[in-house]
Design a protein around this motif. Structure first.
Motif, PDB file in Angstrom:
ATOM      1  N   ASP A   9       0.826  -1.206   0.000  1.00  0.00           N
ATOM      2  CA  ASP A   9       0.000   0.000   0.000  1.00  0.00           C
ATOM      3  C   ASP A   9       0.859   1.255   0.000  1.00  0.00           C
ATOM      4  OD1 ASP A   9       0.923  -0.592   2.544  1.00  0.00           O
ATOM      5  OD2 ASP A   9      -0.820   0.280   3.556  1.00  0.00           O
ATOM      6  N   GLU A  10       2.010   1.206   0.682  1.00  0.00           N
ATOM      7  CA  GLU A  10       2.891   2.374   0.702  1.00  0.00           C
ATOM      8  C   GLU A  10       3.599   2.556  -0.638  1.00  0.00           C
ATOM      9  OE1 GLU A  10       5.270   3.359   3.998  1.00  0.00           O
ATOM     10  OE2 GLU A  10       3.969   2.388   5.486  1.00  0.00           O
ATOM     11  N   VAL A  11       3.892   1.458  -1.306  1.00  0.00           N
ATOM     12  CA  VAL A  11       4.489   1.542  -2.651  1.00  0.00           C
ATOM     13  C   VAL A  11       3.504   2.227  -3.597  1.00  0.00           C
ATOM     14  CG1 VAL A  11       5.234   0.213  -4.660  1.00  0.00           C
ATOM     15  CG2 VAL A  11       6.001  -0.448  -2.384  1.00  0.00           C
ATOM     16  N   LYS A  12       2.237   1.830  -3.537  1.00  0.00           N
ATOM     17  CA  LYS A  12       1.213   2.429  -4.398  1.00  0.00           C
ATOM     18  C   LYS A  12       1.077   3.924  -4.123  1.00  0.00           C
ATOM     19  CE  LYS A  12      -1.603  -1.704  -5.127  1.00  0.00           C
ATOM     20  NZ  LYS A  12      -2.919  -2.365  -4.892  1.00  0.00           N
ATOM     21  N   GLU A  13       1.093   4.279  -2.843  1.00  0.00           N
ATOM     22  CA  GLU A  13       0.980   5.694  -2.476  1.00  0.00           C
ATOM     23  C   GLU A  13       2.188   6.479  -2.985  1.00  0.00           C
ATOM     24  OE1 GLU A  13       0.573   8.591   1.477  1.00  0.00           O
ATOM     25  OE2 GLU A  13       0.508   6.395   1.698  1.00  0.00           O
ATOM     26  N   TYR A  14       3.360   5.885  -2.834  1.00  0.00           N
ATOM     27  CA  TYR A  14       4.589   6.538  -3.303  1.00  0.00           C
ATOM     28  C   TYR A  14       4.520   6.789  -4.804  1.00  0.00           C
ATOM     29  CZ  TYR A  14       9.441   6.968  -4.847  1.00  0.00           C
ATOM     30  OH  TYR A  14      10.591   7.380  -5.449  1.00  0.00           O
ATOM     31  N   ILE A  15       4.079   5.789  -5.553  1.00  0.00           N
ATOM     32  CA  ILE A  15       4.007   5.908  -7.013  1.00  0.00           C
ATOM     33  C   ILE A  15       3.000   6.978  -7.424  1.00  0.00           C
ATOM     34  CG2 ILE A  15       3.277   4.693  -9.103  1.00  0.00           C
ATOM     35  CD1 ILE A  15       4.546   2.167  -7.939  1.00  0.00           C
ATOM     36  N   GLU A  16       1.844   6.994  -6.770  1.00  0.00           N
ATOM     37  CA  GLU A  16       0.832   8.005  -7.090  1.00  0.00           C
ATOM     38  C   GLU A  16       1.343   9.410  -6.781  1.00  0.00           C
ATOM     39  OE1 GLU A  16      -2.022   7.702  -8.750  1.00  0.00           O
ATOM     40  OE2 GLU A  16      -1.396   5.614  -9.023  1.00  0.00           O
ATOM     41  N   ASN A  17       2.004   9.564  -5.645  1.00  0.00           N
ATOM     42  CA  ASN A  17       2.543  10.879  -5.277  1.00  0.00           C
ATOM     43  C   ASN A  17       3.639  11.322  -6.238  1.00  0.00           C
ATOM     44  OD1 ASN A  17       0.852  11.258  -3.102  1.00  0.00           O
ATOM     45  ND2 ASN A  17       2.273  10.401  -1.605  1.00  0.00           N
ATOM     46  N   LEU A  18       4.375  10.339  -6.749  1.00  0.00           N
ATOM     47  CA  LEU A  18       5.413  10.651  -7.730  1.00  0.00           C
ATOM     48  C   LEU A  18       4.779  11.238  -8.980  1.00  0.00           C
ATOM     49  CD1 LEU A  18       8.517  10.291  -7.870  1.00  0.00           C
ATOM     50  CD2 LEU A  18       8.116   8.152  -9.091  1.00  0.00           C
ATOM     51  N   GLY A  19       3.672  10.646  -9.417  1.00  0.00           N
ATOM     52  CA  GLY A  19       2.964  11.153 -10.585  1.00  0.00           C
ATOM     53  C   GLY A  19       2.446  12.569 -10.362  1.00  0.00           C
ATOM     54  N   ILE A  20       1.919  12.819  -9.169  1.00  0.00           N
ATOM     55  CA  ILE A  20       1.431  14.166  -8.839  1.00  0.00           C
ATOM     56  C   ILE A  20       2.575  15.176  -8.859  1.00  0.00           C
ATOM     57  CG2 ILE A  20       0.440  15.567  -6.970  1.00  0.00           C
ATOM     58  CD1 ILE A  20      -1.129  13.024  -6.117  1.00  0.00           C
ATOM     59  N   GLU A  21       3.704  14.768  -8.306  1.00  0.00           N
ATOM     60  CA  GLU A  21       4.877  15.651  -8.268  1.00  0.00           C
ATOM     61  C   GLU A  21       5.353  15.987  -9.684  1.00  0.00           C
ATOM     62  OE1 GLU A  21       9.559  15.209  -6.997  1.00  0.00           O
ATOM     63  OE2 GLU A  21       8.051  14.176  -5.782  1.00  0.00           O
ATOM     64  N   TYR A  22       5.392  14.984 -10.556  1.00  0.00           N
ATOM     65  CA  TYR A  22       5.834  15.213 -11.934  1.00  0.00           C
ATOM     66  C   TYR A  22       4.855  16.111 -12.689  1.00  0.00           C
ATOM     67  CZ  TYR A  22       9.386  11.531 -11.435  1.00  0.00           C
ATOM     68  OH  TYR A  22      10.468  10.782 -11.045  1.00  0.00           O
ATOM     69  N   ARG A  23       3.566  15.893 -12.483  1.00  0.00           N
ATOM     70  CA  ARG A  23       2.571  16.717 -13.171  1.00  0.00           C
ATOM     71  C   ARG A  23       2.675  18.178 -12.728  1.00  0.00           C
ATOM     72  NH1 ARG A  23      -0.170  11.774 -12.589  1.00  0.00           N
ATOM     73  NH2 ARG A  23      -1.029  10.990 -14.561  1.00  0.00           N
ATOM     74  N   PHE A  24       2.887  18.388 -11.435  1.00  0.00           N
ATOM     75  CA  PHE A  24       3.032  19.751 -10.924  1.00  0.00           C
ATOM     76  C   PHE A  24       4.275  20.410 -11.520  1.00  0.00           C
ATOM     77  CE2 PHE A  24       4.630  22.895  -7.899  1.00  0.00           C
ATOM     78  CZ  PHE A  24       3.501  23.683  -7.701  1.00  0.00           C
ATOM     79  N   GLY A  25       5.382  19.698 -11.510  1.00  0.00           N
ATOM     80  CA  GLY A  25       6.634  20.248 -12.035  1.00  0.00           C
ATOM     81  C   GLY A  25       6.574  20.542 -13.509  1.00  0.00           C
ATOM     82  N   CYS A  26       5.786  19.742 -14.239  1.00  0.00           N
ATOM     83  CA  CYS A  26       5.672  19.943 -15.683  1.00  0.00           C
ATOM     84  C   CYS A  26       4.657  21.029 -16.025  1.00  0.00           C
ATOM     85  CB  CYS A  26       5.275  18.621 -16.348  1.00  0.00           C
ATOM     86  SG  CYS A  26       5.038  18.734 -18.147  1.00  0.00           S
ATOM     87  N   TYR A  27       3.408  20.845 -15.559  1.00  0.00           N
ATOM     88  CA  TYR A  27       2.329  21.735 -15.992  1.00  0.00           C
ATOM     89  C   TYR A  27       2.302  23.087 -15.256  1.00  0.00           C
ATOM     90  CZ  TYR A  27       0.667  17.447 -18.197  1.00  0.00           C
ATOM     91  OH  TYR A  27       0.573  16.304 -18.950  1.00  0.00           O
ATOM     92  N   LYS A  28       2.693  23.096 -13.990  1.00  0.00           N
ATOM     93  CA  LYS A  28       2.656  24.340 -13.224  1.00  0.00           C
ATOM     94  C   LYS A  28       3.992  25.088 -13.273  1.00  0.00           C
ATOM     95  CE  LYS A  28      -1.586  23.819 -11.794  1.00  0.00           C
ATOM     96  NZ  LYS A  28      -2.678  24.728 -12.248  1.00  0.00           N
TER      97      LYS A  28
END
Length: 250
Positions: A9-28
């Protein structure tokens, strides 16, 4: 936050947060490097090639990020994230990537422009392709240096259909765009070897043995043969590790 990557469950959370971080860094924040990471994330983690292709394409065209041009060029070439491949369209992305000093893009552009064969909907342009390959080699791409060595080893005929690779005596009177030059072939092979291309090291060994483009030297021939063997062994070990990673106790 520290994650326990042994917990699913923590691996899944880490991966999802990674995606959020990348989207923020790219789009914002509009960071090209992060946009490229987002494309890699969509490709490798989410297996969403359509979205990954759009990210790579935008990052290439809008932010002039060479690595993304190489990626979307490869996608376009093999038909990933689209209905079918298109070599001519892929070439445009590779050329842009080369313009932005991505050596892999220069390599691919050069290989497409010097290649012939079915399915290649590109007008052959050896001089232009050579310049792309040379730029890639100058930026220390081992495959580009190895490819150039091969061009000088046999020569590049104007009409490929006239060239007989098995009967060199039949090629004496044909016209060449690049004439065989064993010294140039040796120099490019040696550089490719020094950059880690095991096939180039094997060629250097053989050229020292035969005296092709360089003075015969059995000791140097043996040295480069051993380097080629070591690189091959390292390559096989790396493949084995990749295959076994994730197995219990490995």
């Amino acid at each position: 936050m520290a994650y326990d990557l042994k917990q699913e469950d923590e691996v899944k959370e880490y991966i999802e947060n990674l995606g959020i971080e990348y989207r923020f860094g790219c789009y914002k924040e509009k960071k090209p490097e992060v946009c490229h990471l987002l494309g890699d994330y969509l490709e490798a983690i989410k297996k969403d090639f359509d979205k990954a292709a759009k990210v790579f394409k935008s990052n290439c065209l809008d932010y002039k990020f060479g690595k993304s041009c190489l990626k979307i060029g490869n996608y376009t070439l093999i038909g990933r994230g689209r209905e079918k491949g298109d070599a001519a369209e892929a070439l445009k992305y590779f050329e842009k990537g080369c313009e932005y000093n991505e050596p892999g893009a220069c390599l691919h552009a050069g290989m497409l422009l010097t290649a012939t064969g079915p399915g290649v909907n590109i007008t052959r342009d050896v001089p232009k392709g050579y310049n792309y390959l040379k730029k890639s080699c100058d930026q220390n791409d081992p495959m580009a240096c190895h490819y150039l060595s091969g061009m000088y080893l046999t020569g590049v005929p104007k009409n490929v259909a006239e060239f007989n690779p098995h009967r060199p005596d039949k090629n004496a009177n044909i016209e060449y765009l690049i004439k065989s030059d064993k010294t140039q072939a040796f120099n490019f092979a040696k550089k490719a070897c020094e950059l880690g291309n095991m096939y180039a090291c094997a060629n250097v060994s053989m050229m020292y043995k035969r005296g092709d483009g360089v003075e015969k030297n059995p000791d140097e021939s043996k040295k480069f043969f051993e380097i080629a063997q070591a690189l091959q062994k390292a390559h096989e070990t790396t493949k084995e590790i990749k295959f076994q990673q994730g197995l219990d106790g490995k």
